[in-house]
Write a protein that holds these residues in place. Sequence first.
Motif, PDB file in Angstrom:
ATOM      1  N   PHE A  14      35.064  41.007  53.765  1.00  0.00           N
ATOM      2  CA  PHE A  14      33.965  41.979  53.602  1.00  0.00           C
ATOM      3  C   PHE A  14      32.905  41.521  52.599  1.00  0.00           C
ATOM      4  CE2 PHE A  14      37.367  44.418  55.507  1.00  0.00           C
ATOM      5  CZ  PHE A  14      36.693  45.158  56.461  1.00  0.00           C
ATOM      6  N   ARG A  15      33.171  40.463  51.851  1.00  0.00           N
ATOM      7  CA  ARG A  15      32.227  39.899  50.893  1.00  0.00           C
ATOM      8  C   ARG A  15      31.598  40.948  49.976  1.00  0.00           C
ATOM      9  NH1 ARG A  15      31.221  34.897  51.917  1.00  0.00           N
ATOM     10  NH2 ARG A  15      31.989  33.964  53.816  1.00  0.00           N
ATOM     11  N   PRO A  16      32.411  41.764  49.298  1.00  0.00           N
ATOM     12  CA  PRO A  16      31.848  42.742  48.365  1.00  0.00           C
ATOM     13  C   PRO A  16      31.290  42.033  47.139  1.00  0.00           C
ATOM     14  CG  PRO A  16      34.230  42.676  48.124  1.00  0.00           C
ATOM     15  CD  PRO A  16      33.886  41.769  49.279  1.00  0.00           C
ATOM     16  N   ARG A  17      30.349  42.680  46.469  1.00  0.00           N
ATOM     17  CA  ARG A  17      29.792  42.115  45.242  1.00  0.00           C
ATOM     18  C   ARG A  17      30.830  42.168  44.111  1.00  0.00           C
ATOM     19  NH1 ARG A  17      24.517  42.393  42.637  1.00  0.00           N
ATOM     20  NH2 ARG A  17      23.662  43.069  44.602  1.00  0.00           N
ATOM     21  N   LEU A  18      31.697  43.210  44.172  1.00  0.00           N
ATOM     22  CA  LEU A  18      32.620  43.460  43.061  1.00  0.00           C
ATOM     23  C   LEU A  18      34.037  43.770  43.570  1.00  0.00           C
ATOM     24  CD1 LEU A  18      32.283  43.946  39.889  1.00  0.00           C
ATOM     25  CD2 LEU A  18      32.431  46.368  40.460  1.00  0.00           C
ATOM     26  N   VAL A  19      35.039  43.206  42.905  1.00  0.00           N
ATOM     27  CA  VAL A  19      36.428  43.616  43.153  1.00  0.00           C
ATOM     28  C   VAL A  19      37.018  44.056  41.819  1.00  0.00           C
ATOM     29  CG1 VAL A  19      38.726  42.949  43.955  1.00  0.00           C
ATOM     30  CG2 VAL A  19      36.720  41.952  45.039  1.00  0.00           C
ATOM     31  N   ALA A  20      37.588  45.249  41.771  1.00  0.00           N
ATOM     32  CA  ALA A  20      38.235  45.739  40.549  1.00  0.00           C
ATOM     33  C   ALA A  20      39.745  45.722  40.759  1.00  0.00           C
ATOM     34  CB  ALA A  20      37.754  47.144  40.221  1.00  0.00           C
ATOM     35  N   VAL A  21      40.452  45.099  39.833  1.00  0.00           N
ATOM     36  CA  VAL A  21      41.915  45.073  39.880  1.00  0.00           C
ATOM     37  C   VAL A  21      42.401  45.777  38.624  1.00  0.00           C
ATOM     38  CG1 VAL A  21      43.946  43.640  40.210  1.00  0.00           C
ATOM     39  CG2 VAL A  21      41.721  42.796  40.935  1.00  0.00           C
ATOM     40  N   TYR A  22      43.188  46.821  38.792  1.00  0.00           N
ATOM     41  CA  TYR A  22      43.602  47.634  37.643  1.00  0.00           C
ATOM     42  C   TYR A  22      44.440  46.806  36.669  1.00  0.00           C
ATOM     43  CZ  TYR A  22      44.410  52.082  35.339  1.00  0.00           C
ATOM     44  OH  TYR A  22      44.411  53.105  34.439  1.00  0.00           O
ATOM     45  N   ASP A  23      45.356  46.036  37.220  1.00  0.00           N
ATOM     46  CA  ASP A  23      46.269  45.242  36.410  1.00  0.00           C
ATOM     47  C   ASP A  23      45.547  43.982  35.884  1.00  0.00           C
ATOM     48  OD1 ASP A  23      49.521  44.725  36.206  1.00  0.00           O
ATOM     49  OD2 ASP A  23      48.357  42.871  36.358  1.00  0.00           O
ATOM     50  N   GLU A  24      45.550  43.814  34.567  1.00  0.00           N
ATOM     51  CA  GLU A  24      44.775  42.730  33.934  1.00  0.00           C
ATOM     52  C   GLU A  24      45.233  41.343  34.391  1.00  0.00           C
ATOM     53  OE1 GLU A  24      42.344  43.237  31.616  1.00  0.00           O
ATOM     54  OE2 GLU A  24      42.600  45.385  31.198  1.00  0.00           O
ATOM     55  N   ALA A  25      46.552  41.133  34.403  1.00  0.00           N
ATOM     56  CA  ALA A  25      47.088  39.811  34.764  1.00  0.00           C
ATOM     57  C   ALA A  25      46.743  39.481  36.211  1.00  0.00           C
ATOM     58  CB  ALA A  25      48.603  39.798  34.553  1.00  0.00           C
ATOM     59  N   ALA A  26      46.886  40.468  37.080  1.00  0.00           N
ATOM     60  CA  ALA A  26      46.569  40.255  38.498  1.00  0.00           C
ATOM     61  C   ALA A  26      45.078  39.955  38.670  1.00  0.00           C
ATOM     62  CB  ALA A  26      46.966  41.495  39.309  1.00  0.00           C
ATOM     63  N   ALA A  27      44.248  40.601  37.851  1.00  0.00           N
ATOM     64  CA  ALA A  27      42.797  40.363  37.923  1.00  0.00           C
ATOM     65  C   ALA A  27      42.489  38.905  37.608  1.00  0.00           C
ATOM     66  CB  ALA A  27      42.060  41.290  36.964  1.00  0.00           C
ATOM     67  N   GLY A  28      43.168  38.374  36.613  1.00  0.00           N
ATOM     68  CA  GLY A  28      42.962  36.978  36.230  1.00  0.00           C
ATOM     69  C   GLY A  28      43.300  36.039  37.383  1.00  0.00           C
ATOM     70  N   ALA A  29      44.424  36.302  38.035  1.00  0.00           N
ATOM     71  CA  ALA A  29      44.857  35.461  39.159  1.00  0.00           C
ATOM     72  C   ALA A  29      43.851  35.558  40.313  1.00  0.00           C
ATOM     73  CB  ALA A  29      46.250  35.900  39.622  1.00  0.00           C
ATOM     74  N   LEU A  30      43.332  36.765  40.562  1.00  0.00           N
ATOM     75  CA  LEU A  30      42.383  36.932  41.668  1.00  0.00           C
ATOM     76  C   LEU A  30      41.047  36.260  41.351  1.00  0.00           C
ATOM     77  CD1 LEU A  30      41.987  38.203  44.482  1.00  0.00           C
ATOM     78  CD2 LEU A  30      40.972  40.181  43.356  1.00  0.00           C
ATOM     79  N   ARG A  31      40.666  36.298  40.061  1.00  0.00           N
ATOM     80  CA  ARG A  31      39.417  35.661  39.639  1.00  0.00           C
ATOM     81  C   ARG A  31      39.478  34.161  39.980  1.00  0.00           C
ATOM     82  NH1 ARG A  31      39.308  37.711  34.486  1.00  0.00           N
ATOM     83  NH2 ARG A  31      38.524  39.706  35.271  1.00  0.00           N
ATOM     84  N   THR A  32      40.639  33.554  39.714  1.00  0.00           N
ATOM     85  CA  THR A  32      40.827  32.136  40.031  1.00  0.00           C
ATOM     86  C   THR A  32      40.775  31.918  41.549  1.00  0.00           C
ATOM     87  OG1 THR A  32      42.281  32.038  38.117  1.00  0.00           O
ATOM     88  CG2 THR A  32      42.400  30.176  39.649  1.00  0.00           C
ATOM     89  N   ALA A  33      41.467  32.806  42.280  1.00  0.00           N
ATOM     90  CA  ALA A  33      41.536  32.647  43.744  1.00  0.00           C
ATOM     91  C   ALA A  33      40.163  32.779  44.397  1.00  0.00           C
ATOM     92  CB  ALA A  33      42.503  33.671  44.327  1.00  0.00           C
ATOM     93  N   LEU A  34      39.285  33.605  43.785  1.00  0.00           N
ATOM     94  CA  LEU A  34      37.969  33.856  44.402  1.00  0.00           C
ATOM     95  C   LEU A  34      36.844  33.061  43.724  1.00  0.00           C
ATOM     96  CD1 LEU A  34      38.132  37.737  45.053  1.00  0.00           C
ATOM     97  CD2 LEU A  34      38.281  35.909  46.759  1.00  0.00           C
ATOM     98  N   ALA A  35      37.246  32.038  42.971  1.00  0.00           N
ATOM     99  CA  ALA A  35      36.255  31.272  42.198  1.00  0.00           C
ATOM    100  C   ALA A  35      35.186  30.631  43.089  1.00  0.00           C
ATOM    101  CB  ALA A  35      36.962  30.207  41.362  1.00  0.00           C
ATOM    102  N   ASP A  36      35.537  30.353  44.345  1.00  0.00           N
ATOM    103  CA  ASP A  36      34.575  29.706  45.255  1.00  0.00           C
ATOM    104  C   ASP A  36      33.634  30.713  45.934  1.00  0.00           C
ATOM    105  OD1 ASP A  36      36.834  30.763  46.656  1.00  0.00           O
ATOM    106  OD2 ASP A  36      36.214  29.638  48.443  1.00  0.00           O
TER     107      ASP A  36
END
Length: 382
Positions: free
Chosen positions: A48-70
């Motif tokens: 869906f290519r959203p501008r923003l993804v919010a992840v409640y869990d901090e650690a999971a957010a970090g992992a997703l940030r890496t996964a979506l770095a591209d």
Amino acid sequence: MVHSLSVLGSTGSIGRQSLAAAAHLGIPVAAIAAQRSIALLEQQARQFRPRLVAVYDEAAAGALRTALADTDTRVVSGPEGLAEAAALPDADCVVTAVSGSVGLLPTLAAIDCGKRIALANKETLVCAGELVMARAKEKCAEIVPVDSEHSAIFQSLGGVLRSPAMHRILLTASGGPFRGLTKAETYHKTPAEALRHPNWSMGAKITVDSATMMNKGLEFIEAMHLFGAAPAQITVLVHPESVVHSAVEFIDGSVVAQMAVPDMGLPIQYALTFPDRAPSLCAPLDLFAAGALHFERPDLENTPCLALAMDAAQRGGVAPCVLSAANEAAVGLFLKESIPFGKISECVAAALDSIRFTGHPTLEDILECDEAARTFVLKDFS
Ligand code: MG
């Protein structure tokens, strides 16, 4: 029809169906948010290519940030991240599909921006109905219910939340998997048995709530706030076929009902297309196949959760908040098999007896009571 969506709780049952409806209707998705299911969040972000993804869990957010770095998608975290997703200016509509009272603050954030709220988080209205409805009125934020019963009532009223011609609401309930059983017969039912709903496919918390009939109790309170109804104006009918999704009786005796197949895709889509309609992905209703429709009075003796909720609706104040928060904690314990099924209503009743009653709570009072009720249940029953 709305122009762009934020979906809070995008990995849950309602959230996934909201994204499917957005894809079907061609509505862009500006933001998605979820607690921690990052594999699915990544998949949704790429689709869906959203501008923003919010992840409640901090650690999971970090992992997703890496996964979506591209990608161009920004990943935020915590309650602030959820509030940011709710308030993102790109979206004119927010689907509030997170489960539980964690939905309250982001819903208020979206209301403050004057967005349409496609309301799927009933706990928000149960805990803070007066406050939320007053704020929506003040900010001219439209609230369109997604809960199938409330969508049915909204449609029966002709697409308004208030009608002076409404005499009463007929709130239908399937009765869940344990309809017809006594309290003693259901006391030791397992999560696997409670999760086997005859008609609807939903998330775990709401499916257990359907088995206890707490879901109908929460919907009773939700309906009071949404439609400005007194408790005496709401009648619960057990309707095992789940064809009539609820109805309104008007002052002249006319009853207008909404019927459809039991598929959440329909009320979700209607909340996005309202006041228009569009072809949907749902199967048409075959009344010949349905054959006969049945309606029964609820058995309050053997569904104590429904009785407790109706009582909390009468008491008002923080009682519905305590009820909902204690129930959420107790259902969590039941799903972990820490308590038997019959104990859920006992936890809720004990919390209602123990937490100090306040008649006209502020938002702070509500958040405090919510926390106190959870702590009470987890301390005394785990
Ligand atoms: Mg419902």
